[in-house]
Design an enzyme around this catalytic site. Structure first.
Site, short mmCIF file in Angstrom:
data_model
loop_
_atom_site.label_atom_id
_atom_site.label_comp_id
_atom_site.label_asym_id
_atom_site.label_seq_id
_atom_site.Cartn_x
_atom_site.Cartn_y
_atom_site.Cartn_z
N VAL A 28 -74.17 -31.52 -6.20
CA VAL A 28 -74.89 -32.42 -6.61
C VAL A 28 -74.88 -31.69 -7.80
O VAL A 28 -74.61 -30.42 -8.25
CB VAL A 28 -76.70 -33.11 -5.86
CG1 VAL A 28 -76.51 -32.86 -4.80
CG2 VAL A 28 -77.06 -30.98 -5.50
N SER A 29 -75.36 -32.90 -8.78
CA SER A 29 -75.61 -32.50 -10.22
C SER A 29 -77.23 -31.77 -10.86
O SER A 29 -76.86 -31.11 -11.95
CB SER A 29 -74.75 -32.76 -11.02
OG SER A 29 -75.80 -34.53 -10.61
N THR A 30 -77.68 -31.97 -10.33
CA THR A 30 -79.63 -31.45 -10.80
C THR A 30 -80.39 -30.72 -9.26
O THR A 30 -79.71 -31.21 -8.71
CB THR A 30 -80.14 -33.43 -11.39
OG1 THR A 30 -80.66 -33.66 -10.11
CG2 THR A 30 -78.91 -34.09 -11.56
N GLN A 33 -81.89 -33.58 -7.83
CA GLN A 33 -81.40 -33.86 -5.92
C GLN A 33 -81.27 -32.91 -5.75
O GLN A 33 -81.23 -33.20 -4.44
CB GLN A 33 -79.74 -34.48 -6.28
CG GLN A 33 -79.20 -35.61 -7.20
CD GLN A 33 -78.23 -35.43 -7.75
OE1 GLN A 33 -77.76 -34.55 -8.48
NE2 GLN A 33 -77.57 -36.41 -7.75
#
Length: 558
Positions: A28-30, A33
């Site tokens: 996941v990138s954030t 998330q």
């Protein structure tokens, strides 16, 4: 789309009844998330697929990158999985979708090609897993859609924020020091309100700097004495950066804060050359002022002229900063404190007083819990005293004559330019290897006889030239004589020693002196690579101090 695409998600193990060693990759990138636990849902669903296919997932083959952008190929867990593939520990890789592997289409192709070369099966739960050329083409098209989706989503967010900002909705979620960000409610929009405790600190800093003319160093000490800490309170005292930005911020006097003031870009000269970066665009670039979108906020500084005064003072400080005109510390990097720490140059350009101080005093200012209380040593006096003592020894006629005779004798025996001879030998060896390659190429039929003879002829010609140059150099060396007398060499040495600039002096210091230690009772200890009778007694030469200012002490020889 699901109705027209073939069902390729079920991958069997073929004729083999043995289960495959599987690896699971999730990302996941954030932070959002992460908080929503989307990575846990990815892992759970992929694990079910691995179990349904009858494959084995060892705990060590669970690779997860939390909060890492899909645009970067260098990610800790992804690299660990690629290393495990090279060591033949994995037979099949599972992901939730291609976007988890990478959001950049080019990087997707690189990774898929690596899997193909290593004969690793790749299974995506939300994409096509090809078994035919047509399906392979469809997989690449899906990869392009992941790349397009990333770009499209980013553009939607950007345009949506710009529309809200132009409609008068405050976007800035992180408030400046001195303000609190109040989230929107059903009755009023998001806005800033004054944080009175922080606003008091802002007014004090502006008044000290613009009205009283207090230095940045003194501002830090005043804030520490008053118990005013930075907002995040990670440290009990302020640093220069936040205070400088506060003095440069026009918002406090104008009552306007801006959105869209800068944009994220990749850093040309990153501060940290870390192998792994969570985001690729780690720097900011200021946009033109026409693109800035203003919002009204409460005013903290009532006198707007203080902003211009701060601006003018900061410009003068930059113009006459120590980095533009400073004292050249002769002993920097080799001077130590008696407590065991290094000493660093520290001084005041305005008064012309420069010192070697213990780095503990510099780094822990204005705290009072430091261990070392040894005084600073006047750099001008110490540099000159040590250099004079060193020159007194180096200019000794007996010493110069001794080394001059040894040098002339050595030159007469080994005056051959060994570096040049080494280069010539290397060139000859290179041509010899080149001739061998031509012979192999001719033997395999890659070269015609005429081509082979022409290439060999050119190689031999170049080889003969280098050999002739070696012979000429050896002949010249055997007849060479040093046409200079000892007295002349001694005179030239004395002349050079007396006319050296700062860079030459510093090089001499580095070659001869190992380290200089400022010890207790104001004594100096010098560690040298040669015997210096004058400096052996340096421990008896005291460097005294005479108070000349509130926070400075002047050193003098006694």
């Amino acid at each position: 789309m699901e109705n027209i695409l073939p069902d390729t998600n079920h991958i069997s193990n073929g004729d083999s009844a043995q289960p495959l060693q599987a690896a699971l990759y999730a990302r996941v990138s954030t932070e959002r998330q992460e908080k929503e636990e989307t990575i846990e849902s990815q892992v759970a669903e992929v694990k079910q697929k691995i179990e349904a296919d009858g494959n084995i997932l060892p705990p060590k083959n669970l690779f997860v990158d939390d909060g890492w952008t899909g645009m970067m190929l260098a990610r800790p867990a992804l690299d660990a999985m690629r290393d495990a593939i090279k060591e033949n520990q994995i037979q099949v890789v599972y992901v939730y979708d291609l976007g988890r592997l990478s959001r950049d289409f080019t990087n997707q192709l690189i990774l898929l090609r690596e899997f193909e070369i290593a004969r690793i099966k790749f299974i995506s739960l939300r994409d096509i897993n090809p078994t035919t050329p047509a399906e392979e083409m469809m997989q690449k098209i899906m990869g392009i859609f992941h790349d397009y989706d990333r770009r499209n989503t980013a553009e939607k967010f950007r345009r949506g924020k710009l529309f809200k900002a132009r409609s008068g909705i405050l976007i800035n979620g992180s408030a400046l020091y001195g303000y609190n960000y109040i989230k929107k409610t059903e009755t009023e929009p998001a806005h800033y309100e004054v944080n009175e405790e922080e606003a008091r600190a802002v007014r004090l800093i502006w008044h000290w700097h613009a009205v009283e003319g207090v230095s940045m160093h003194s501002i830090i000490k005043k804030l520490y004495d008053l118990g005013i800490r930075p907002r995040k309170r990670k440290s009990p005292f302020w640093s220069r950066g936040p205070i400088t930005r506060m003095l440069k911020c026009e918002t406090y006097a104008s009552g306007q804060v801006y959105y869209n003031k800068s944009e994220a870009v990749e850093a040309k000269k990153p501060l940290k050359n870390d192998k792994y970066k969570r985001v690729s665009k780690t720097s900011r670039r200021v946009r033109t002022k026409e693109d800035w979108i203003p919002f009204k906020v409460p005013i903290i500084i009532d006198d707007p002229s203080l902003y211009e005064k701060n601006k003018r003072i900061l410009e003068l400080n930059k113009k006459y900063a120590r980095k533009n005109k400073k004292y050249n510390y002769l002993l920097s990097e080799i001077i130590w404190c008696g407590c065991g720490n290094r000493r660093a140059g520290d001084g005041c350009l305005k008064t012309g007083h420069f010192y070697y101080r213990c780095i503990e005093r510099i780094h822990k200012f204005p705290r009072k819990d430091r261990r070392c209380y040894l005084k600073g040593a006047n750099a001008v006096i110490l540099d000159q005293m040590l250099w004079d003592e060193l020159m007194q020894h180096l200019q000794s006629k007996d010493l110069i004559r001794k080394h001059a005779e040894a040098w002339l004798k050595n030159q007469a025996v080994t005056s051959v330019d060994t570096q040049h001879r080494t280069n010539l030998d290397a060139q000859i060896e290179k041509i010899t290897e080149e001739e061998k390659r031509y012979s192999k190429a001719y033997g395999s039929g890659a070269l015609e006889f005429e081509q082979y003879m022409e290439l060999v002829k050119d190689a031999k010609k170049r080889k003969k030239g280098f050999q002739k140059e070696i012979e000429e150099q050896e002949a010249l060396t055997s007849k060479e004589s040093i046409d200079i007398g000892v007295d002349e060499l001694c005179a030239e040495t004395e002349k050079v020693l007396c006319t050296m600039n700062f860079s030459n002096k510093k090089q001499v210091i580095r070659d001869i002196i190992e380290k200089v230690i400022i010890k207790e009772r104001r004594s100096v200890e010098v560690w040298c690579h040669i015997s210096l009778p004058q400096l052996v007694t340096a421990s008896t030469v005291n460097v005294g101090y005479e108070p000349i200012g509130r926070y400075r002490r002047f050193a003098q020889c006694r």
